[in-house]
Design a protein around this motif. Structure first.
Motif, PDB file in Angstrom:
ATOM      1  N   LEU A  26     -17.744 -13.498  21.908  1.00  0.00           N
ATOM      2  CA  LEU A  26     -17.104 -12.074  21.883  1.00  0.00           C
ATOM      3  C   LEU A  26     -15.643 -12.453  22.462  1.00  0.00           C
ATOM      4  O   LEU A  26     -15.075 -12.040  21.256  1.00  0.00           O
ATOM      5  CB  LEU A  26     -17.333 -11.569  22.992  1.00  0.00           C
ATOM      6  N   GLY A  27     -15.925 -13.699  22.993  1.00  0.00           N
ATOM      7  CA  GLY A  27     -14.406 -13.990  23.305  1.00  0.00           C
ATOM      8  C   GLY A  27     -13.214 -13.615  24.344  1.00  0.00           C
ATOM      9  O   GLY A  27     -11.891 -13.507  22.943  1.00  0.00           O
ATOM     10  N   ASN A  28     -13.833 -12.801  24.308  1.00  0.00           N
ATOM     11  CA  ASN A  28     -12.666 -11.469  24.929  1.00  0.00           C
ATOM     12  C   ASN A  28     -11.559 -11.868  26.272  1.00  0.00           C
ATOM     13  O   ASN A  28     -12.258 -12.175  26.861  1.00  0.00           O
ATOM     14  CB  ASN A  28     -13.376 -10.139  25.495  1.00  0.00           C
ATOM     15  N   GLY A  29     -10.165 -11.934  26.246  1.00  0.00           N
ATOM     16  CA  GLY A  29      -9.570 -12.421  27.162  1.00  0.00           C
ATOM     17  C   GLY A  29      -9.970 -11.072  28.200  1.00  0.00           C
ATOM     18  O   GLY A  29      -9.527  -9.719  27.711  1.00  0.00           O
ATOM     19  N   THR A  30      -9.015 -11.238  29.500  1.00  0.00           N
ATOM     20  CA  THR A  30      -9.595 -10.333  30.493  1.00  0.00           C
ATOM     21  C   THR A  30      -7.692 -10.857  31.433  1.00  0.00           C
ATOM     22  O   THR A  30      -7.474 -11.891  31.349  1.00  0.00           O
ATOM     23  CB  THR A  30     -10.290  -9.172  30.678  1.00  0.00           C
ATOM     24  N   ASN A  31      -7.476 -10.017  32.192  1.00  0.00           N
ATOM     25  CA  ASN A  31      -6.492 -10.060  33.232  1.00  0.00           C
ATOM     26  C   ASN A  31      -7.610  -9.877  34.693  1.00  0.00           C
ATOM     27  O   ASN A  31      -6.467 -10.064  35.708  1.00  0.00           O
ATOM     28  CB  ASN A  31      -5.599  -9.119  33.215  1.00  0.00           C
ATOM     29  N   ASP A  32      -8.646  -9.985  35.158  1.00  0.00           N
ATOM     30  CA  ASP A  32      -9.276 -10.283  36.066  1.00  0.00           C
ATOM     31  C   ASP A  32      -8.649 -11.819  36.723  1.00  0.00           C
ATOM     32  O   ASP A  32      -9.103 -12.475  35.946  1.00  0.00           O
ATOM     33  CB  ASP A  32     -10.714  -9.962  35.800  1.00  0.00           C
ATOM     34  N   ALA A  33      -8.276 -11.317  38.086  1.00  0.00           N
ATOM     35  CA  ALA A  33      -8.170 -12.217  38.563  1.00  0.00           C
ATOM     36  C   ALA A  33      -9.922 -13.136  39.830  1.00  0.00           C
ATOM     37  O   ALA A  33      -8.458 -14.758  39.449  1.00  0.00           O
ATOM     38  CB  ALA A  33      -6.963 -11.931  39.963  1.00  0.00           C
ATOM     39  N   LYS A  34     -10.257 -12.233  39.872  1.00  0.00           N
ATOM     40  CA  LYS A  34     -11.367 -13.327  40.492  1.00  0.00           C
ATOM     41  C   LYS A  34     -12.224 -12.994  39.635  1.00  0.00           C
ATOM     42  O   LYS A  34     -12.967 -11.820  39.716  1.00  0.00           O
ATOM     43  CB  LYS A  34     -11.127 -13.294  42.005  1.00  0.00           C
ATOM     44  N   LEU A  35     -13.824 -13.645  39.832  1.00  0.00           N
ATOM     45  CA  LEU A  35     -14.800 -13.253  40.058  1.00  0.00           C
ATOM     46  C   LEU A  35     -15.625 -11.760  40.108  1.00  0.00           C
ATOM     47  O   LEU A  35     -16.164 -11.126  38.851  1.00  0.00           O
ATOM     48  CB  LEU A  35     -15.526 -14.270  40.281  1.00  0.00           C
ATOM     49  N   ALA A  36     -15.211 -11.519  41.305  1.00  0.00           N
ATOM     50  CA  ALA A  36     -15.716 -10.236  41.679  1.00  0.00           C
ATOM     51  C   ALA A  36     -15.018  -8.776  40.356  1.00  0.00           C
ATOM     52  O   ALA A  36     -15.419  -8.503  41.055  1.00  0.00           O
ATOM     53  CB  ALA A  36     -15.025 -10.423  43.524  1.00  0.00           C
ATOM     54  N   ASP A  37     -13.356  -8.880  40.658  1.00  0.00           N
ATOM     55  CA  ASP A  37     -12.765  -8.422  39.762  1.00  0.00           C
ATOM     56  C   ASP A  37     -13.948  -8.439  38.566  1.00  0.00           C
ATOM     57  O   ASP A  37     -14.204  -6.830  37.803  1.00  0.00           O
ATOM     58  CB  ASP A  37     -11.829  -8.503  39.286  1.00  0.00           C
ATOM     59  N   ILE A  38     -13.966  -9.393  37.224  1.00  0.00           N
ATOM     60  CA  ILE A  38     -15.076  -8.983  36.561  1.00  0.00           C
ATOM     61  C   ILE A  38     -16.423  -8.570  36.917  1.00  0.00           C
ATOM     62  O   ILE A  38     -16.451  -7.430  35.286  1.00  0.00           O
ATOM     63  CB  ILE A  38     -15.196 -11.053  35.708  1.00  0.00           C
ATOM     64  N   THR A  39     -16.717  -9.150  37.322  1.00  0.00           N
ATOM     65  CA  THR A  39     -18.517  -8.178  37.919  1.00  0.00           C
ATOM     66  C   THR A  39     -17.999  -7.081  37.794  1.00  0.00           C
ATOM     67  O   THR A  39     -18.808  -5.993  37.528  1.00  0.00           O
ATOM     68  CB  THR A  39     -19.483  -8.819  39.449  1.00  0.00           C
ATOM     69  N   ARG A  40     -16.898  -5.715  38.402  1.00  0.00           N
ATOM     70  CA  ARG A  40     -16.553  -4.492  38.612  1.00  0.00           C
ATOM     71  C   ARG A  40     -16.647  -3.695  37.504  1.00  0.00           C
ATOM     72  O   ARG A  40     -17.037  -2.241  37.085  1.00  0.00           O
ATOM     73  CB  ARG A  40     -15.315  -4.443  39.550  1.00  0.00           C
ATOM     74  N   ASN A  41     -16.421  -5.123  36.203  1.00  0.00           N
ATOM     75  CA  ASN A  41     -16.368  -4.208  34.831  1.00  0.00           C
ATOM     76  C   ASN A  41     -17.643  -4.000  34.098  1.00  0.00           C
ATOM     77  O   ASN A  41     -17.874  -3.122  33.418  1.00  0.00           O
ATOM     78  CB  ASN A  41     -15.854  -5.005  33.583  1.00  0.00           C
TER      79      ASN A  41
END
Length: 200
Positions: free
Chosen positions: A183-198
């Motif tokens: 995949l190799g997709n960069g995001t602006n999620d600041a924390k791991l919790a922000d990533i899981t919300r996606n």
């Protein structure tokens, strides 16, 4: 010899490989060399905190993240089912080889889990004013633990300046086989919790 993937490519990991169940997923990265002097100080070098990258795995059910216990990271090193084990946190990214490793027993992954998403985020990125433009040579690789043969490698080559998290790759079920997607997709999620919300 390992198959090298480019961003967006997929590979059938288990088809034709009878008995491939125990794999090692290695993730690596290096800090960008930031020397001292005027330019080093201008671009944040010289005395800044180490960029602490953390690898994690999200166990998805029908492509959804449903329970915190399905997140494997430095604070929860082993899945409840015993199929996934994170070997521990690396705080600096210095040195050769994998910086963090995840052991996966594909035969033990619960049947209702259809996807394993491998992510890397920068610990405390916003407060430290850090991003993946400060990291180079990032990769993910998959190794057959029965013979230590590297099967797949994906080198992340994009410019991730300003990004604080990377969705590196995913293992997913397709019928009775496991496939891997680079995949190799960069995001602006600041924390791991922000990533899981996606994935909720």
């Amino acid at each position: 010899m390992a198959i090298t993937l480019e961003k967006g490519q997929r590979i059938d990991l288990t088809k034709g490989k009878t008995g491939l169940t125990n794999i090692l997923v290695g993730l690596g990265w290096d800090p960008v060399s930031q020397g001292g002097g005027f330019l080093g100080k201008l671009f944040g070098g010289g005395g800044g905190a180490d960029v602490d990258c953390d690898a994690s795995v999200l166990m998805l059910k029908n492509d959804k993240f449903t329970e915190n216990k399905d997140l494997i990271y430095f604070g929860n090193l082993k899945s409840k089912c015993g199929s996934i084990e994170h070997t521990g946190d690396n705080l600096t990214g210095e040195g050769d080889g994998d910086d963090e490793q995840v052991l996966v027993n594909l035969s033990k992954v619960p049947g209702n889990v259809n996807k394993l998403v491998f992510v890397v985020n920068i610990y405390d990125a916003l407060r430290r004013n850090q991003h993946f433009g400060m990291i180079q040579n990032a990769y993910i690789r998959i190794v057959d633990r029965s013979n230590n043969q590297e099967l797949v490698k994906y080198n992340l080559k994009d410019d991730y300046a300003g990004k604080t998290s990377l969705i590196v790759g995913e293992l997913y079920r397709h019928e009775n086989e496991w496939k891997f997607a680079a995949l190799g997709n960069g995001t602006n999620d600041a924390k791991l919790a922000d990533i899981t919300r996606n994935y909720i």
